[in-house]
Design a protein around this motif. Sequence first.
Motif, mmCIF file in Angstrom:
data_model
loop_
_atom_site.group_PDB
_atom_site.id
_atom_site.type_symbol
_atom_site.label_atom_id
_atom_site.label_comp_id
_atom_site.label_asym_id
_atom_site.label_seq_id
_atom_site.Cartn_x
_atom_site.Cartn_y
_atom_site.Cartn_z
ATOM 1 N N ALA A 48 -0.192 10.201 -8.045
ATOM 2 C CA ALA A 48 0.273 11.208 -8.389
ATOM 3 C C ALA A 48 1.917 11.309 -9.715
ATOM 4 N N GLY A 49 2.129 11.069 -9.966
ATOM 5 C CA GLY A 49 3.532 10.425 -10.734
ATOM 6 C C GLY A 49 4.241 9.121 -10.519
ATOM 7 N N ILE A 50 4.504 8.695 -11.662
ATOM 8 C CA ILE A 50 5.745 8.097 -11.747
ATOM 9 C C ILE A 50 7.244 8.355 -12.653
ATOM 10 N N ARG A 51 8.261 9.165 -11.362
ATOM 11 C CA ARG A 51 9.489 9.209 -12.354
ATOM 12 C C ARG A 51 9.736 7.814 -13.074
ATOM 13 N N LEU A 52 10.609 7.626 -13.893
ATOM 14 C CA LEU A 52 11.772 6.451 -14.245
ATOM 15 C C LEU A 52 13.084 7.407 -14.088
ATOM 16 N N LEU A 53 14.334 6.430 -14.151
ATOM 17 C CA LEU A 53 15.714 7.142 -14.052
ATOM 18 C C LEU A 53 16.255 5.657 -14.145
ATOM 19 N N GLY A 54 18.094 6.378 -15.674
ATOM 20 C CA GLY A 54 18.167 4.769 -15.401
ATOM 21 C C GLY A 54 18.601 4.992 -16.439
ATOM 22 N N PRO A 55 19.195 3.478 -16.576
ATOM 23 C CA PRO A 55 19.853 3.599 -17.347
ATOM 24 C C PRO A 55 18.911 1.608 -18.006
ATOM 25 N N THR A 56 18.395 1.606 -19.159
ATOM 26 C CA THR A 56 17.329 0.622 -19.227
ATOM 27 C C THR A 56 17.993 -1.185 -18.305
ATOM 28 N N SER A 57 18.564 -1.213 -17.932
ATOM 29 C CA SER A 57 19.437 -2.590 -17.582
ATOM 30 C C SER A 57 18.622 -2.332 -15.985
ATOM 31 N N ARG A 58 18.731 -1.483 -15.446
ATOM 32 C CA ARG A 58 18.577 -0.807 -14.161
ATOM 33 C C ARG A 58 17.517 0.282 -14.156
ATOM 34 N N ILE A 59 16.396 0.192 -14.118
ATOM 35 C CA ILE A 59 15.353 1.414 -13.807
ATOM 36 C C ILE A 59 14.718 1.617 -12.562
ATOM 37 N N VAL A 60 15.150 2.941 -12.389
ATOM 38 C CA VAL A 60 14.830 3.273 -11.010
ATOM 39 C C VAL A 60 13.217 4.055 -11.150
ATOM 40 N N ALA A 61 12.071 3.227 -10.491
ATOM 41 C CA ALA A 61 10.921 4.230 -10.677
ATOM 42 C C ALA A 61 10.597 4.811 -8.836
ATOM 43 N N THR A 62 9.898 6.221 -9.177
ATOM 44 C CA THR A 62 9.975 7.090 -7.992
ATOM 45 C C THR A 62 8.003 7.192 -8.150
ATOM 46 N N LEU A 63 7.264 6.545 -7.388
ATOM 47 C CA LEU A 63 6.211 6.655 -7.335
ATOM 48 C C LEU A 63 5.586 7.535 -6.540
ATOM 49 N N THR A 64 4.573 8.770 -6.410
ATOM 50 C CA THR A 64 4.704 9.566 -5.498
ATOM 51 C C THR A 64 2.805 9.510 -5.729
ATOM 52 N N LEU A 65 2.271 9.245 -4.105
ATOM 53 C CA LEU A 65 0.976 9.272 -4.135
ATOM 54 C C LEU A 65 0.169 10.317 -2.377
ATOM 55 N N ASP A 66 -0.578 11.243 -3.445
ATOM 56 C CA ASP A 66 -0.841 12.385 -2.942
ATOM 57 C C ASP A 66 -2.035 12.110 -1.215
ATOM 58 N N PRO A 67 -1.412 12.608 -0.674
ATOM 59 C CA PRO A 67 -1.957 12.715 1.038
ATOM 60 C C PRO A 67 -3.399 11.504 1.271
ATOM 61 N N GLY A 68 -4.127 12.197 0.288
ATOM 62 C CA GLY A 68 -5.211 11.616 0.369
ATOM 63 C C GLY A 68 -5.305 10.044 -0.240
ATOM 64 N N ALA A 69 -5.511 9.528 -1.042
ATOM 65 C CA ALA A 69 -5.229 8.318 -1.937
ATOM 66 C C ALA A 69 -4.108 7.286 -0.671
ATOM 67 N N ALA A 70 -2.800 8.427 -0.168
ATOM 68 C CA ALA A 70 -1.883 7.104 0.767
ATOM 69 C C ALA A 70 -2.518 6.600 1.571
ATOM 70 N N ILE A 71 -3.648 8.165 2.262
ATOM 71 C CA ILE A 71 -4.652 7.592 4.112
ATOM 72 C C ILE A 71 -5.602 6.448 3.260
ATOM 73 N N ARG A 72 -5.834 6.989 2.386
ATOM 74 C CA ARG A 72 -7.592 5.647 1.666
ATOM 75 C C ARG A 72 -6.641 4.510 2.003
ATOM 76 N N VAL A 73 -5.750 3.849 1.209
ATOM 77 C CA VAL A 73 -4.815 3.278 0.992
ATOM 78 C C VAL A 73 -4.216 2.499 2.543
ATOM 79 N N ALA A 74 -4.112 2.825 3.383
ATOM 80 C CA ALA A 74 -3.597 2.609 4.793
ATOM 81 C C ALA A 74 -4.810 2.469 5.362
ATOM 82 N N ARG A 75 -6.257 2.949 5.700
ATOM 83 C CA ARG A 75 -7.044 2.871 5.978
ATOM 84 C C ARG A 75 -7.591 1.275 5.987
ATOM 85 N N THR A 76 -7.244 0.785 4.622
ATOM 86 C CA THR A 76 -8.236 0.437 4.032
ATOM 87 C C THR A 76 -7.770 -1.014 4.575
#
Length: 166
Positions: A48-76
Amino acid sequence: PQPLRQDRPRGDGGAAGGEVGFGVQAAAGDGVIEGAALDTTDGVVAVAGIRLLGPTSRIVATLTLDPGAAIRVARTAVARRIGSEPTSVSLVAGSGIAVTVGGRTLSGRLLVGADGSIVADLGAAGRIAVVTPSPGSPIRFHDVAIEPDGSVVIQGILDPSALGLA
């Protein structure tokens, strides 16, 4: 800051769960990537999106999977590990997961494994890798949570040297 750019998503499959890889170039680590994807064993799953935050020396990435995608990945991942398709996979706000296979429901939680992968810890039934960063991936996961709407939020640190930022 320079605009963010997403390179073609990549991953080399073959793990117990889905593998993820992506390329990003930025002068600063603040921004959003839209249209990114996880390359998983059952195909490409939209993030659904990736949010990047922080200085280039330590970038925190926050990935969001929508519920349907998350369940498909877990099911597989569960089907691959036990050799049988689950009849049900449920995600519970916080970190809960419940999987029903062969009339038996296994409850547990999603967590980050020692290798940085997202795993379903199903207690006595064991752990199942759900999402594993591909070899050489610039991201190392460190946290996972399930939102009340069933979205799965994964946080990790991006290696700036792998992105050409260090």
